[in-house]
Design a protein around this motif. Structure first.
Motif, short mmCIF file in Angstrom:
data_model
loop_
_atom_site.label_atom_id
_atom_site.label_comp_id
_atom_site.label_asym_id
_atom_site.label_seq_id
_atom_site.Cartn_x
_atom_site.Cartn_y
_atom_site.Cartn_z
N LEU A 1 0.68 -1.30 0.13
CA LEU A 1 0.24 0.04 0.05
C LEU A 1 0.90 1.14 -0.03
O LEU A 1 1.90 1.14 0.46
CB LEU A 1 -0.88 0.01 0.99
N PRO A 2 0.22 2.39 -0.55
CA PRO A 2 1.16 3.70 -0.45
C PRO A 2 1.33 4.19 0.84
O PRO A 2 0.57 3.85 1.83
CB PRO A 2 0.44 4.35 -1.48
N ASP A 3 2.42 5.09 1.11
CA ASP A 3 2.59 5.53 2.40
C ASP A 3 1.45 6.32 2.89
O ASP A 3 1.13 6.24 4.36
CB ASP A 3 3.83 6.29 2.29
N ALA A 4 0.70 6.80 1.85
CA ALA A 4 -0.20 7.89 2.42
C ALA A 4 -1.58 7.11 2.94
O ALA A 4 -2.35 7.56 3.53
CB ALA A 4 -0.83 8.63 1.19
N THR A 5 -1.51 5.57 3.05
CA THR A 5 -2.62 4.76 3.61
C THR A 5 -2.74 5.39 5.01
O THR A 5 -3.86 5.46 5.59
CB THR A 5 -2.14 3.33 3.38
N ILE A 6 -1.60 5.49 5.51
CA ILE A 6 -1.56 5.86 6.84
C ILE A 6 -2.36 7.28 7.48
O ILE A 6 -3.16 7.44 8.37
CB ILE A 6 -0.11 5.90 7.62
N LEU A 7 -2.04 8.15 6.48
CA LEU A 7 -2.48 9.52 6.42
C LEU A 7 -4.21 9.39 6.49
O LEU A 7 -4.71 9.85 7.02
CB LEU A 7 -2.02 10.30 5.48
N VAL A 8 -4.43 8.51 5.38
CA VAL A 8 -6.09 8.46 5.46
C VAL A 8 -6.61 7.89 6.54
O VAL A 8 -7.71 8.25 7.08
CB VAL A 8 -6.13 7.58 4.03
N PHE A 9 -5.99 6.54 6.99
CA PHE A 9 -6.50 6.09 8.18
C PHE A 9 -6.51 7.02 9.49
O PHE A 9 -7.52 7.33 10.15
CB PHE A 9 -5.46 5.07 8.55
N GLU A 10 -5.13 7.85 9.77
CA GLU A 10 -5.19 8.92 10.88
C GLU A 10 -6.38 9.91 10.63
O GLU A 10 -7.14 10.33 11.64
CB GLU A 10 -3.99 9.66 10.79
N GLY A 11 -6.51 10.44 9.36
CA GLY A 11 -7.75 11.41 9.24
C GLY A 11 -9.13 11.04 9.61
O GLY A 11 -9.87 11.37 10.30
N LEU A 12 -9.24 9.79 9.11
CA LEU A 12 -10.79 9.25 9.31
C LEU A 12 -10.75 8.93 10.71
O LEU A 12 -11.77 9.39 11.29
CB LEU A 12 -10.70 7.75 8.66
N LEU A 13 -9.67 8.25 11.37
CA LEU A 13 -10.10 7.84 12.82
C LEU A 13 -10.35 9.22 13.60
O LEU A 13 -10.96 9.33 14.57
CB LEU A 13 -8.46 7.22 13.27
N PHE A 14 -9.29 10.35 13.29
CA PHE A 14 -9.40 11.45 14.22
C PHE A 14 -10.83 12.24 13.91
O PHE A 14 -11.23 12.75 14.92
CB PHE A 14 -8.31 12.51 13.89
N VAL A 15 -11.30 12.30 12.88
CA VAL A 15 -12.28 12.90 12.40
C VAL A 15 -13.72 12.24 13.40
O VAL A 15 -14.35 12.68 14.03
CB VAL A 15 -12.93 12.90 10.89
N LEU A 16 -13.63 10.66 13.25
CA LEU A 16 -14.37 10.01 14.12
C LEU A 16 -14.32 10.20 15.62
O LEU A 16 -15.46 10.33 16.25
CB LEU A 16 -14.53 8.58 13.81
N ILE A 17 -13.18 10.36 16.22
CA ILE A 17 -12.96 10.83 17.53
C ILE A 17 -13.38 11.79 17.86
O ILE A 17 -14.17 12.37 18.92
CB ILE A 17 -11.41 10.68 18.05
N LEU A 18 -13.30 13.09 16.87
CA LEU A 18 -13.90 14.46 17.16
C LEU A 18 -15.54 14.25 17.16
O LEU A 18 -16.27 14.91 17.94
CB LEU A 18 -13.45 15.21 16.06
N ILE A 19 -15.84 13.51 16.31
CA ILE A 19 -17.49 13.37 16.29
C ILE A 19 -18.15 12.78 17.41
O ILE A 19 -19.05 13.32 18.10
CB ILE A 19 -17.73 12.62 14.97
N SER A 20 -17.15 11.92 18.02
CA SER A 20 -17.71 11.16 19.16
C SER A 20 -17.86 12.33 20.33
O SER A 20 -18.73 11.74 21.28
CB SER A 20 -16.83 10.08 19.53
N GLU A 21 -17.23 13.25 20.32
CA GLU A 21 -17.48 14.27 21.57
C GLU A 21 -18.96 14.78 21.62
O GLU A 21 -19.15 15.04 22.43
CB GLU A 21 -16.73 15.42 21.32
#
Lengths: 375, 335, 374
Positions: C337-357
Motif C-alpha cells: 500500500l502507498p505510504d499515504a494509507t496511514i494518513l488516510v487512516f489517521e484522518g478518518l480515525l481522528f474525524v470520528l474521535i472528534l465526532i464522538s465528542e
C-alpha cells in the motif's frame, strides 16, 4: 545518560585521508550474513517513489533487482531524515529479515545509518552519496555514488550549441557539494564550446517546492536565459515551466523528454539498475560487498537521455566526442587554471582532477562564469 | 524578441508573480470568507486544496486521454492517418477538471459542515483532522497521475501588444484569476446588499438572533462551508492545471492553510482578500527574482518575505482597542 | 505564590457514603471518557476496513500489521514512543494557550528555533560536562521557543493581532531563519551535502532510557505533560487562565493580570516546544539542520485538540499516533500500500474521535443522575 552511538565527526575528520581508490572492500564482512540463494533487500526513499526524479531513479533500480530470482525487495517511501529512518531500517531488518539495506538519501547517513548499523553487524548497509572511510565507519556499512557531473558537462556542451542568448540557467535546491559540482560542470561544458557563456543559478532552498521552482525558472528566463537545467528532487515542474516559456531544457535524474518533446535537448540520468543488481548478485554469491563504490558513464552508473529533435548534428557530434573521451577515461572536467566567481584560484595551472578525485566531493565554490553565490 | 531587462525584471516579476501565484490564495480565502461569515472556521482547506489539485489533474488527464483515444480510433475507423493528439490537446478537459475539483471540494465542505453541526464538536479540530484526511486521500489515489501530462488551462495574452517577451509572459493571465477578481467584487457587494448576504451575516454574528428570525443555522453554515470547499477545490485545480501546472505530492507548500489565515488578515472583506492574495503572490516571487538580478545572499530570508511582510502589516494596522473589528461574532477562533 | 484550589468545573465530589451503588455510579461516570473514544476508534477501524476491503485489500492483515508494527513487540513500542516524544511537547504548545481561548498553530517555529538554540549553545560548551551542558541546551531551547510564541502572545495582548495567524507566520519565518543560519553563519564545512551546524560534543548527547531504546525526551515529555496538568488544573494560575479564557472583561474586572497570563502561557507553551527541538538535536540529529522542520508542530495541534487540551490526555494520543506511524513502514512493505494509507487512516480515525465528542452526556448509562433522579 550520555552515550556514544557513533564516532564523533571529529574522529571522522582526524582520519580524513582521502580514499580515492574504487572498491575498497572490507575483509570483515563475509557471506555468513546472507542465506544462500535467498536475500531480502530494503530500499528507503526520502520522497515519493514516482517523482520523475531522484527517488524514481532509485526505485527503477530497485525494480531491476526484483527480477533477480530468490530476491525479495521491500521498499518504503517518504521516510524523513529523522528518527523515522532509523526505525524503518530496524523494522526492515527485524520484521522482514532484510540482510542488505539501501538508504538512498544523503541525510540518512550521519547520524542515522551510522547509529543503526553497529547494532546489526550481520546486515549490510549501503548508502547513496556519503563518503565511507575505513576505520571510521562501521565495516558493515558502505557508500556509493555516481559521477553525474559528467552528464551535466555534456548537458552544458549541448546547451551551449542551442543557446542564442549565451545565457544558460540552473535551478538548484541548496548550495551543497553534489549540487555545486553539477552547476560548475554544466557551465564548464558550455564554456568548452563558447567561453563567453554565463550560467545563472537560482537556489530555491528546498528539495521540493513546486511554486518556487516555477518562479525560479520564470525569473531565469526573464533574464534572457534560454536553456535551463536543474538539480531538485523532482525536475517535472522546472521542465514543464521552461518548455511553456519556449526555453530549451536539459533533464536531470531521469528522462523527462516526454514532458517537453520539442524542447528537451538531452539529460543526465542515473542508471542505478547496474549498481543495485551488481551489489545484490555479489551478495547472493556470498562475495564481500565493496564499501566504497563510485562510477560514471563508463561504469553504467550514469547515462545520457537520447538527443531531442532540437539538437543539431554539430552539437551531437561535439558532445559525443567528449563522451567518448570520458568513456575511455582520463577526461577531467575540473582542470587548472580554474577560478571561482569571486576570483579565487582554486585549481592551479597544470592540475587536473579526475571525476574520481575525492577532493571534488567537498566542493564549496561556484566557478567563474556562474552568476550566483554559495551563501 | 528577447530584451535585457536588468533590474526592471524585479518589479515585473512581482507583478507577474502576483498574477501567477495569487490565484489559489484568492480562491481559498474568498471561500473561507464565506464560511467564516457564517460563523464557522474550516482549517482543513489545505487538504481540500490538495485533493482538488489531484482530482482536477487526474480527471482532466483521464477525460483528455479518452477524447484523444476516441479521435484516434475515429480516424482509424475512417481509414485516415491517426491524428497526433494526446490528453494535452484538450483544454476543455482541463476546465472539466476544474469543475470536478469544485464538486469534490464542496463535498469536503459538506462533510465538515455536517460534522460541525453536531453539538460540542470543535470546528477547528475537525478542520485539522479533515486536512490530514484530504491530503492522505489525495496522495493515496494520486500516485498514478504523477507521471501523465494533463492538459493545461489556457491563458489570455493581455500584453500581446508588447515587443518584450518577458512582459508578454508576465501578463499571460489565466481566466480563473479574472473570475477570482469578479467574485471578490460580487461577494463584497452581495454581503452588504443581498438577502443571502444578510442571512449569512446574521447567522455568523449571532446564533440567537438568527434563531429568532427563524433561520436554520446549521443549514446555512453547512452550505457556506460547502461553497468554501468548492472554492478551495478550484484553487487546488489552478495549482495542478495551470501554475505550476503539474500534480505531485509537493504541489502545495501550505497555500491552503496560509489562505485561511489571510482571511483574518483581510478582516473578512473580499476586496481585502484580493489585495492580500496579490501581496502574498507578488512577494513570493521576490526571492527568485532578486537572485536572478544578482542579489544572491540571504535567499532564505527573501523567500520568507511574504510572511514577514504580512506580519509587519498586521502589526502596523492592528490596534488593541478594535482588536477584531469585522469579525463574525460566532467565530470560534476570534472569540 | 502558587496555591492549590479546588477542582474548577464539573468536579465529581466524593460520595458522602461509599455504597455499592455510588461506586457503580462513579465508575459509570468515569467510564464515559474511555468508552466513547474507544467506540469512535472501533467505528474508525470498521470504516477503514471497509475502505480497504472495497479495494481488495485484507483489513485483518492491515490491523494485524498495525498492531505488530506499532505496539506488538518491544521494537515496535520503542518506535512508537520515540515518535511520540516530540509530539508531547508540540501538543503542549497548543494546549497551554488554549486554556486562555487562544489558538496557537505555530509551534513548529518554536521547535526549530529551540533546536537551533540548543545546537548553538553547545558549540562553546564543547568541553563542558554533561550536567552543565545539557541543562544549558535545554534552557537555551526553552528561551528561544518561549520567546517566539511569546511574541505571538504579546502581539495579541498589546496590538490585538490574532495569534493564530501571527504564530503561523512566525513559524515560516523561524524555519527560514533556521535554514539561513544553518546554511550560513553556523554551517559546519564538514557537513557537506546536508548543511548542519557542527555536531554537539559527545558528552552532550542525550542517551536512551534504561532498558528501552527510546531517548530521554519521551520521559521528559511525559513529566512536562504532568507538570502542565498540575499548572492548569491545580494552581491559581491555571484557574485564572481559565477565567480569562472565558471572559477577558470579567477577568480584568476581577483584577486578573490578563496580559501576563496570555504572554506567560504562550511563552510556556513555546518553551515546551523548544524542548522538543532540543531533544531532536541532543538525542537524534546531534546537530541542527533542516530536518528540524519535521512538521511535529502541526501534528501537535491535532493531538492537543484530540486531548481536548487536557495535558494528561495528550500522552495517550501522542503514543497512539506514534504507534500508527511506526506501523506505516511494515504496512507499505507487506501489503504494497502507498505510504499515504496511514494518513488516510489517521484522518478518518481522528474525524470520528472528534465526532464522538457529541455523544458525551447523551447516554444514560454514563449519567447516573439522569438514571435515578435524586
Amino acid at each position: 545518560m550520555p552515550f556514544k552511538p557513533v564516532p564523533s565527526r571529529r574522529d571522522l575528520l582526524k582520519t580524513g585521508a582521502a580514499l580515492g581508490a574504487l572498491g575498497v572492500a572490507s575483509p570483515l564482512i563475509g557471506a555468513r550474513a546472507f542465506a544462500q540463494g535467498a536475500l531480502t533487500v530494503g530500499f528507503i526513499y526520502v520522497g515519493p517513489r514516482d517523482d520523475y526524479g531522484y527517488n524514481q531513479a532509485h526505485a527503477e533500480g530497485a525494480a531491476a533487482v526484483k527480477a533477480i530470482p530468490g530476491v525479495t525487495v521491500i521498499e518504503e517511501e517518504n521516510v524523513p531524515e529523522s528518527v523515522a529512518v532509523q526505525r524503518s531500517m530496524e523494522s526492515m531488518i527485524e520484521f522482514d529479515g532484510a540482510a542488505l539495506v539501501f538508504p538512498t538519501s544523503f541525510g540518512y547517513f550521519d547520524p542515522h545509518m551510522l547509529a543503526v548499523a553497529p547494532r546489526y553487524p550481520g546486515v549490510q548497509f549501503r548508502h547513496c552519496g556519503a563518503v565511507w572511510q575505513e576505520g571510521v565507519h562501521p565495516a558493515n556499512t558502505g557508500t556509493y555514488f555516481g559521477y553525474i557531473g559528467l552528464g551535466q558537462y555534456l548537458n552544458g556542451i549541448v546547451a551551449a550549441h542551442a543557446s542564442r542568448t549565451k545565457k544558460i540557467g540552473f535551478v538548484a535546491a541548496k548550495p551543497i557539494p553534489q549540487v555545486l559540482i553539477n552547476i560548475n560542470s554544466f557551465l564548464l561544458g558550455a564554456r568548452s564550446v563558447d567561453p563567453t557563456i554565463t550560467c545563472q543559478v537560482i537556489f530555491t532552498g528546498e528539495w521540493s517546492m513546486a511554486v518556487r521552482e516555477a518562479e525560479a525558472t520564470n525569473a531565469l528566463i526573464d533574464q534572457g536565459v534560454d536553456v535551463v537545467t536543474c538539480h531538485v528532487d523532482g525536475p517535472k515542474v522546472v521542465v514543464e515551466t521552461a518548455a511553456a516559456r519556449g526555453a530549451y531544457v536539459c533533464g536531470y535524474h531521469a528522462n523527462q523528454s516526454a514532458l517537453a518533446p520539442a524542447l528537451y535537448l538531452t539529460g543526465a540520468e542515473w542508471n542505478w539498475a547496474t549498481l543495485y543488481t551488481n551489489f545484490v548478485n555479489q551478495a547472493l554469491a556470498g562475495e564481500p560487498l565493496a564499501n566504497f563504490v563510485r562510477g560514471g558513464l563508463s561504469d553504467g552508473f550514469v547515462k545520457m537521455s537520447p538527443y531531442g529533435p532540437a539538437v543539431t548534428a554539430e552539437a551531437a557530434a561535439a558532445a559525443d566526442a567528449v563522451k567518448a573521451e570520458m568513456m575511455s577515461g582520463g577526461f577531467s572536467v575540473f582542470r587548472g587554471p580554474l577560478y571561482t566567481n569571486t576570483g579565487t584560484l582554486v585549481i592551479p595551472e597544470g592540475t587536473a582532477y579526475l571525476e574520481t578525485d575525492i577532493a571534488l566531493e567537498s566542493m564549496d565554490y561556484l566557478v567563474e562564469g556562474v552568476i550566483g553565490s554559495t551563501s | 524578441m528577447d530584451t535585457d531587462l536588468g533590474w526592471w525584471a524585479v518589479p515585473l516579476a512581482l507583478i507577474g508573480g502576483a498574477i501567477r501565484i495569487s490565484t489559489p490564495f484568492l480562491f481559498v480565502s474568498l471561500g473561507e470568507t464565506i464560511t467564516e461569515k457564517s460563523g464557522r472556521i474550516n482549517l482543513g482547506l489545505e487538504g481540500t486544496l490538495i485533493f482538488g489539485a489531484m482530482i482536477g489533474y487526474g480527471m482532466a488527464y483521464l477525460i483528455g486521454d479518452a477524447w484523444a483515444q476516441a479521435a484516434i480510433n475515429d480516424a482509424i475507423a475512417q481509414g485516415l492517418p491517426p491524428p497526433a493528439v494526446s490528453a494535452r490537446s484538450y483544454p476543455m478537459a482541463a476546465w472539466l477538471g476544474v469543475g470536478i475539483a469544485a464538486i469534490a471540494g464542496s463535498l469536503f465542505g459538506v462533510v465538515h459542515g455536517l460534522i460541525c453541526s453536531l453539538k460540542r464538536v470543535n470546528d477547528i479540530a475537525v478542520g485539522i483532522a479533515m486536512m490530514l484526511f484530504g491530503m492522505g486521500i489525495a496522495f493515496y489515489f494520486g500516485k498514478p497521475f504523477i507521471a501523465p501530462a494533463a492538459p493545461d488551462l489556457p491563458s489570455i495574452p493581455f500584453a500581446a501588444w508588447s515587443d518584450v517577451s518577458q512582459v508578454r509572459d508576465a501578463f499571460n493571465v489565466n481566466a480563473l484569476f479574472i473570475i477570482g477578481i469578479v467574485l471578490a467584487v460580487v461577494l463584497w457587494w452581495a454581503f452588504r446588499n443581498t438577502r443571502l448576504g444578510l442571512i449569512l451575516r446574521v447567522v455568523g454574528d449571532s446564533a440567537d438572533a438568527a434563531r429568532a428570525l427563524g433561520y436554520n443555522i446549521n443549514l446555512v453554515r453547512t452550505l457556506a462551508t460547502a461553497v468554501g470547499g468548492a472554492f478551495a477545490g478550484i484553487g487546488g485545480a489552478f495549482l495542478s492545471l495551470y501554475y505550476p501546472g503539474s500534480w505531485n505530492e509537493g504541489i502545495s507548500s501550505g497555500q491552503g492553510l496560509m489562505a485561511v489565515a489571510l482571511v483574518i488578515f483581510a478582516r473578512w472583506n473580499p476586496i481585502a482578500c484580493f489585495w492580500a492574495a496579490m501581496l502574498f503572490g507578488g512577494t513570493s516571487a521576490l526571492g527568485p527574482a532578486l537572485q536572478a538580478v544578482g542579489v544572491t545572499g540571504g535567499y532564505y530570508l527573501f523567500n520568507a518575505a511574504p510572511y514577514i511582510l504580512t506580519l509587519g502589516l498586521m502589526v502596523a494596522t492592528s490596534s488593541r482597542n478594535r482588536a477584531m473589528a469585522g469579525a463574525p461574532g460566532e467565530l470560534s477562533i476570534t472569540r | 505564590m502558587v496555591q492549590l484550589v479546588g477542582d474548577g468545573g464539573d468536579a465529581v465530589a466524593p460520595p458522602p457514603r461509599v455504597t455499592g451503588r455510588s461506586v457503580l455510579d462513579w465508575i459509570s461516570r468515569r467510564a464515559e471518557v474511555v468508552v466513547i473514544p474507544l467506540g469512535a476508534i472501533l467505528a474508525g477501524l470498521v470504516l477503514f476496513g471497509v475502505f480497504l476491503w472495497i479495494q481488495g485489500h485484507d483489513p485483518f492483515q492491515f490491523y494485524d500489521l498495525m498492531y505488530l508494527g506499532g505496539f506488538g513487540r518491544q521494537l515496535s513500542i520503542e518506535s512508537a514512543l520515540s515518535r511520540a516524544a516530540p509530539l508531547l511537547f508540540a501538543a503542549l504548545c497548543v494546549a497551554l494557550p488554549a486554556r486562555l481561548g487562544l489558538v496557537v498553530i505555530g509551534g513548529e517555529g518554536a521547535i526549530v528555533l529551540g533546536g537551533l538554540a540548543a545546537a548553538a549553545i553547545a558549540l562553546p560548551l564543547a568541553n563542558a560536562p554533561a550536567f552543565v551542558g545539557i541543562p544549558a541546551m535545554a534552557i537555551a531551547a526553552m528561551i528561544a521557543g518561549g520567546f517566539w510564541i511569546g511574541i505571538a502572545g504579546a502581539l495579541r495582548h498589546y496590538r490585538g493581532v490574532n495569534e493564530t495567524i501571527s504564530s503561523l507566520l512566525l513559524a515560516y519565518v523561524a524555519i527560514a531563519l533556521m535554514n539561513h543560519i544553518v546554511e550560513g553563519p553556523l554551517r559546519d564545512p564538514a557537513s557537506l551535502n546536508k548543511p548542519s551546524t557542527a555536531p554537539i560534543a559527545d558528552q552532550l548527547m542525550v542517551g536512551t532510557l534504561p532498558g528501552l531504546n527510546v531517548h530521554w525526551g519521551f520521559a521528559v515529555g511525559v513529566v512536562a505533560c504532568i507538570l502542565a496538568w498540575i499548572l492548569i488544573d491545580r494552581t491559581t494560575w491555571g484557574f485564572s487562565a481559565r477565567i480569562a479564557g472565558g471572559n477577558v472583561r470579567a477577568a480584568q474586572i476581577q483584577g486578573l493580570p490578563v496580559g501576563k497570563l496570555i504572554i506567560g502561557f504562550c511563552a510556556l507553551g513555546g518553551a515546551f516546544a523548544g524542548l522538543a527541538g532540543m531533544f531532536e538535536v541532543a538525542a537524534v540529529q546531534y546537530s541542527a539542520n533542516g530536518s528540524l522542520a519535521a512538521r511535529y508542530g502541526y501534528t501537535g495541534i491535532l493531538i492537543a485538540f484530540l486531548a481536548r487540551h487536557n495535558p494528561l490526555m495528550i500522552i495517550p494520543f501522542a503514543v497512539l499516533l506514534g504507534g500508527i506511524e511506526a506501523s506505516g513502514g511494515l504496512i507499505q512493505r507487506r501489503m504494497g500500500l502507498p505510504d499515504a494509507t496511514i494518513l488516510v487512516f489517521e484522518g478518518l480515525l481522528f474525524v470520528l474521535i472528534l465526532i464522538s465528542e457529541t455523544f458525551y452526556g447523551r447516554f444514560r448509562i454514563f449519567n447516573p443522575e439522569k438514571r435515578s433522579p435524586a
